[in-house]
Design a protein around this motif. Structure first.
Motif, mmCIF file in Angstrom:
data_model
loop_
_atom_site.group_PDB
_atom_site.id
_atom_site.type_symbol
_atom_site.label_atom_id
_atom_site.label_comp_id
_atom_site.label_asym_id
_atom_site.label_seq_id
_atom_site.Cartn_x
_atom_site.Cartn_y
_atom_site.Cartn_z
ATOM 1 N N SER A 118 -35.159 1.805 10.107
ATOM 2 C CA SER A 118 -33.908 1.546 10.340
ATOM 3 C C SER A 118 -34.025 1.619 11.986
ATOM 4 O O SER A 118 -34.394 2.367 12.588
ATOM 5 N N THR A 119 -32.705 0.660 12.453
ATOM 6 C CA THR A 119 -32.670 0.790 13.828
ATOM 7 C C THR A 119 -31.116 1.280 14.248
ATOM 8 O O THR A 119 -30.879 1.303 15.502
ATOM 9 N N GLU A 120 -30.884 2.047 13.304
ATOM 10 C CA GLU A 120 -29.474 2.763 13.706
ATOM 11 C C GLU A 120 -29.589 3.717 14.693
ATOM 12 O O GLU A 120 -28.807 3.744 15.608
ATOM 13 N N PRO A 121 -30.796 4.589 14.623
ATOM 14 C CA PRO A 121 -30.784 5.751 16.058
ATOM 15 C C PRO A 121 -31.130 5.060 16.972
ATOM 16 O O PRO A 121 -30.667 5.424 18.086
ATOM 17 N N GLY A 122 -31.710 3.790 16.964
ATOM 18 C CA GLY A 122 -32.027 3.031 18.291
ATOM 19 C C GLY A 122 -33.062 3.712 19.144
ATOM 20 O O GLY A 122 -34.104 4.417 18.568
ATOM 21 N N ALA A 123 -33.044 3.623 20.594
ATOM 22 C CA ALA A 123 -34.021 4.552 21.360
ATOM 23 C C ALA A 123 -33.741 5.813 21.573
ATOM 24 O O ALA A 123 -34.442 6.539 22.162
ATOM 25 N N ASP A 124 -32.447 6.359 21.127
ATOM 26 C CA ASP A 124 -31.981 7.738 21.604
ATOM 27 C C ASP A 124 -32.756 8.841 20.574
ATOM 28 O O ASP A 124 -32.819 8.583 19.248
ATOM 29 N N GLU A 125 -33.444 9.778 21.229
ATOM 30 C CA GLU A 125 -34.280 10.595 20.547
ATOM 31 C C GLU A 125 -33.409 11.405 19.718
ATOM 32 O O GLU A 125 -33.588 12.025 18.514
ATOM 33 N N THR A 126 -32.214 11.840 20.162
ATOM 34 C CA THR A 126 -31.365 12.841 19.510
ATOM 35 C C THR A 126 -30.724 12.309 18.245
ATOM 36 O O THR A 126 -30.833 12.925 17.376
ATOM 37 N N ALA A 127 -30.522 10.867 18.567
ATOM 38 C CA ALA A 127 -30.060 10.002 17.143
ATOM 39 C C ALA A 127 -31.175 9.980 16.024
ATOM 40 O O ALA A 127 -30.876 10.056 14.894
ATOM 41 N N ARG A 128 -32.300 9.691 16.713
ATOM 42 C CA ARG A 128 -33.424 9.858 15.730
ATOM 43 C C ARG A 128 -33.698 10.921 14.899
ATOM 44 O O ARG A 128 -34.006 10.911 13.665
ATOM 45 N N ASP A 129 -33.650 12.066 15.659
ATOM 46 C CA ASP A 129 -33.773 13.327 15.230
ATOM 47 C C ASP A 129 -32.841 13.715 13.973
ATOM 48 O O ASP A 129 -33.066 14.182 12.883
ATOM 49 N N ALA A 130 -31.451 13.211 14.311
ATOM 50 C CA ALA A 130 -30.414 13.487 13.199
ATOM 51 C C ALA A 130 -30.749 12.634 12.045
ATOM 52 O O ALA A 130 -30.277 13.173 10.856
ATOM 53 N N PHE A 131 -30.987 11.325 12.313
ATOM 54 C CA PHE A 131 -31.433 10.316 11.059
ATOM 55 C C PHE A 131 -32.541 10.921 10.351
ATOM 56 O O PHE A 131 -32.400 11.038 8.964
ATOM 57 N N VAL A 132 -33.588 11.585 10.934
ATOM 58 C CA VAL A 132 -34.770 12.063 10.115
ATOM 59 C C VAL A 132 -34.228 13.379 9.320
ATOM 60 O O VAL A 132 -34.622 13.388 8.049
ATOM 61 N N HIS A 133 -33.650 14.186 9.914
ATOM 62 C CA HIS A 133 -32.935 15.403 9.369
ATOM 63 C C HIS A 133 -31.797 14.793 8.094
ATOM 64 O O HIS A 133 -31.994 15.633 6.885
ATOM 65 N N ASP A 134 -31.144 13.856 8.309
ATOM 66 C CA ASP A 134 -30.250 13.465 6.959
ATOM 67 C C ASP A 134 -31.090 13.063 6.038
ATOM 68 O O ASP A 134 -30.753 13.104 4.989
ATOM 69 N N VAL A 135 -32.112 12.257 6.429
ATOM 70 C CA VAL A 135 -32.956 11.735 5.227
ATOM 71 C C VAL A 135 -33.568 12.741 4.579
ATOM 72 O O VAL A 135 -33.774 13.096 3.278
ATOM 73 N N ARG A 136 -34.018 13.795 5.181
ATOM 74 C CA ARG A 136 -34.763 15.015 4.648
ATOM 75 C C ARG A 136 -33.978 15.773 3.751
ATOM 76 O O ARG A 136 -34.204 16.383 2.699
ATOM 77 N N GLU A 137 -32.634 15.752 4.050
ATOM 78 C CA GLU A 137 -31.638 16.660 3.119
ATOM 79 C C GLU A 137 -31.475 15.836 2.124
ATOM 80 O O GLU A 137 -30.989 16.453 1.069
ATOM 81 N N THR A 138 -31.549 14.575 1.914
ATOM 82 C CA THR A 138 -31.127 13.604 0.844
ATOM 83 C C THR A 138 -32.397 13.589 -0.200
ATOM 84 O O THR A 138 -32.291 13.721 -1.421
ATOM 85 N N VAL A 139 -33.715 13.613 0.504
ATOM 86 C CA VAL A 139 -34.975 13.339 -0.262
ATOM 87 C C VAL A 139 -35.340 14.723 -0.644
ATOM 88 O O VAL A 139 -35.703 15.674 0.247
ATOM 89 N N SER A 140 -35.940 14.781 -1.971
ATOM 90 C CA SER A 140 -36.565 16.002 -2.471
ATOM 91 C C SER A 140 -38.139 15.993 -2.066
ATOM 92 O O SER A 140 -38.824 16.886 -2.138
#
Length: 683
Positions: A118-140
């Protein structure tokens, strides 16, 4: 007069308040400019660095790439597969993805992987970390891939600053309380070291902004250790001399002035040597090593400035009562000490200097042989002392898909040459498949899957063969290529930086000691210590600590630090030995007297420095832990074996030749052993 002198002390304190106020806006920003990706550590000229820069400019180049891993021993059930499909649909609905994730089952049916980008977070590391954490909360299942690994690494490095600082402060505080045996005195140098650390972060940030100096979690951690370790060492020397002068001088201000005159030159020379040694890292091609050089030098120099200005001002303002309950009264004599440990060591070295020198040298050589057992380069997934989720996912994939690499290589070629590059990649031995990827800006990306596991000898051979076959203008990158470039660059840097450090340190020692032989003794001693410490590390890293490899930068960084810091202590010993010779003492007597009078301070300083570097062993990054262990062991060897036995015995054996070709080499002693022995230095 005394009131005027106190005003000077308060004036220095006021000046430091202004300095702290000016540094405050900058000090808190250093963490924001840290870069801890593997590619940030590499030189700009490396193939993998070029690949990273080019792919960022391609369409979707700022994407965050993840791998969702579902695994069950014995095989996934139908319910497992249904759960995986549902969770992937939830991720797709919540985030815009570049493509629809497709399941890729393993041959044994135990594992299912989905590639998510996904390009949603872009180059922003904070947004990237939020994206990764959200996926981890969704995925078992486990979430891995480059994006997840970057997030895990960022969190590990981000967690270093607080625990590192608190642990270092606690260790130094305990040692100072034991050394000073005072409920108040220990706090003064500790506070000054904290101020120096605060100032160093501001200066390091300013250097980054002004000169684009690379800043990493590793370099800032080492800077903090150096500020507290080296700064406390300087404080020990100054306070020890100040205590002596207080017995001879009625006013604290005059006593401090005499103390600065007495030990200031040695402290200045030793800190300057360390800083110059650190600056030699600017010759390194490795971006992380080149950035660590000035960052570490800033730490040492800030510690020097604080300990020679702020510490004296505080001690003068507080007066003699800061030493309570062991207050050094004017005109008093120190309690008669029993025969000291260092007097006993010196006597043994003086009685049998040749036997001591040969035995000690043989012991160091034997320990250095352990370096032949150094484990191979640590893989990226093994660089954490614990196992983050991204690394666990990587290991699961490696076991479930042994027929292919779980980290594809990335080839970027000029679009006009992309077809030829694709055909060449497919024809290269060790390549399972190669597929054309994105194009833009005159470049085309090709994804290459190797037959061998990531960062294995087989994959390394494939990368080298690919680069040779593809030729100039086509670059091979990716995680494994970054690790290979790191290893090759570190080997090049050792060939350049090691001789440079030896040359610079030798020149400083020759100028300070006015001799060629004495500096060579010190240089040989610290090189022997480095080899022995590295050998000990090689013997214990895997069996004792469980590290699966060693950091490629460990030999170079440990060499620079141990040579610079080891010579630091050698300066104190040799400088005192030279003073004794100038006063007419026989060289053998001068060597033993120098050890007897400086041994206590050097031992205390060595213990503090070793303890501060040992703090790194508890950090969650293998490269930091290995560096801290080797330096701590090296400092202890240097303090209690090399400085006390080998340098002393060599000096006794050589006699006046140790000062060749200076005038002391030919000057006869006026009366061997004449004059009263100086009072041992007390801490």
């Amino acid at each position: 007069m005394e009131g005027r002198q106190r005003i000077v002390g308060w004036g220095v304190l006021a000046l430091w308040v202004i300095v702290i106020a000016l540094a405050a806006p900058l000090a808190g920003k250093l963490g924001d400019v840290q870069r801890n990706r593997a590619v940030d550590y590499l030189p700009a000229s490396a193939d993998s660095t070029q690949v990273a820069k080019i792919t960022e400019q391609l369409p979707g180049g700022d994407s965050t790439d993840l791998v969702l891993v579902y695994h069950r021993e014995g095989g996934l059930t139908a319910a497992d597969k249904a759960t995986a499909a549902r969770e992937v649909r939830e991720v797709t609905a919540a985030h815009p993805l570049l493509s629809t994730p497709r399941p890729v089952p393993s041959e044994d049916g135990s594992t299912l992987l989905y590639a998510v980008s996904s390009t949603e977070p872009g180059a922003d590391e904070t947004a990237r970390d939020a994206f990764v954490h959200d996926v981890r909360e969704t995925v078992s299942g486990e979430v891995g891939g480059p994006g997840a690994l970057a997030t895990d690494a960022s969190e590990v490095y981000g967690s270093l600053d607080g625990p590192l600082l608190y642990t270092t402060v606690a260790v130094v505080a305990i040692l100072l309380i034991v050394i000073y045996r005072s409920p108040v005195l220990w706090l003064v140098p500790l506070v000054v070291a904290g101020v120096a650390d605060f100032l160093s972060t501001a200066v390091a940030y300013a250097l980054h902004q002004g000169f684009d100096i690379s800043v990493s979690g590793q370099s800032t951690s080492v800077m903090t250790i150096l500020v507290f370790g080296a700064g406390t060492d300087y404080a020990l020397l100054l306070v020890s001399r100040y205590r002596e002068e207080l017995r001879r001088t009625p006013r604290p201000y005059d006593a401090m002035a005499a103390a600065l005159r007495g030990c200031g030159p040695a402290v200045l020379a030793s800190s300057g040597t360390v800083a110059l040694g650190m600056f030699c890292l600017l010759a390194a091609d490795m971006n992380s090593s080149r950035g660590m050089g000035p960052t570490a030098a800033v730490g040492v120099l800030c510690a020097l400035v604080a300990m020679t200005t702020l510490l004296p001002a505080l001690l003068v303002v507080l007066g003699r009562r800061v030493f309570w309950p062991l207050i050094p009264a004017y005109g008093s004599e120190p309690k008669a000490a029993r025969r000291s440990l260092f007097a006993a060591m010196g006597s043994s070295a003086g009685r049998r200097p040749l036997a001591v020198l040969v035995t000690g040298t043989a012991a160091l050589a034997a320990l250095a042989l352990g370096a032949l057992n150094m484990p191979g380069d640590v893989k990226q997934e093994d660089s954490f002392s614990s196992t983050p989720e991204a690394v666990a996912a990587m290991k699961t994939l490696a076991a479930a898909y042994p027929e292919m690499s779980t980290q594809p290589l990335t080839v970027v070629a000029p679009t006009a040459a992309a077809t030829r590059a694709l055909d060449t990649a497919r024809a290269t031995g060790g390549v399972v498949r190669a597929e054309r990827g994105r194009s833009g800006g005159g470049w085309t990306e090709i994804s290459v899957v190797a037959a061998h596991p990531p960062q294995s000898a087989g994959e390394t051979a494939t990368i080298r063969e690919l680069r040779s076959a593809l030729g100039e203008g086509v670059y091979v990158g990716g995680s494994s290529a970054e690790q290979l470039d790191m290893t090759d660059t570190e080997a090049r840097d050792r060939r350049i930086v090691v001789p440079l450090v030896l040359l610079v340190v030798t020149i400083v020692l020759v100028a300070l000691l006015r001799s060629l032989v004495a500096p060579l003794i010190l240089i040989a001693a610290v090189v022997a210590v480095w080899g022995a410490a590295l050998g000990i590390g090689a013997l214990v890293f895997e069996p004792l600590f469980g590290y699966a490899g060693s950091d490629p930068g460990l030999p170079l960084l440990s060499f620079v630090f141990l040579v610079a810091l080891g010579v630091d202590y050698g300066i104190f010993l040799m400088h005192r030995m030279r003073e004794e010779c100038l006063n007419g003492s026989d060289p053998a007597a001068a060597a033993l007297t120098a050890l007897r009078t400086t041994g206590g301070v050097i031992a205390s300083a060595g213990l503090v420095l070793a303890a501060t570097f040992a703090v790194l062993v508890n950090m969650p990054m293998v490269p930091l832990a290995e560096l801290g262990f080797v330096i701590a062991v090296g400092v202890l060897l240097d303090t209690f074996l090399v400085r006390t036995y080998l340098v002393t015995s060599a000096s006794v054996l050589l006699g006046r030749k140790v000062w060749w070709p200076g005038p002391l080499a030919a000057k006869p002693a006026s009366t061997p052993g004449s004059g009263s022995e100086p009072e041992p230095v007390r801490v």
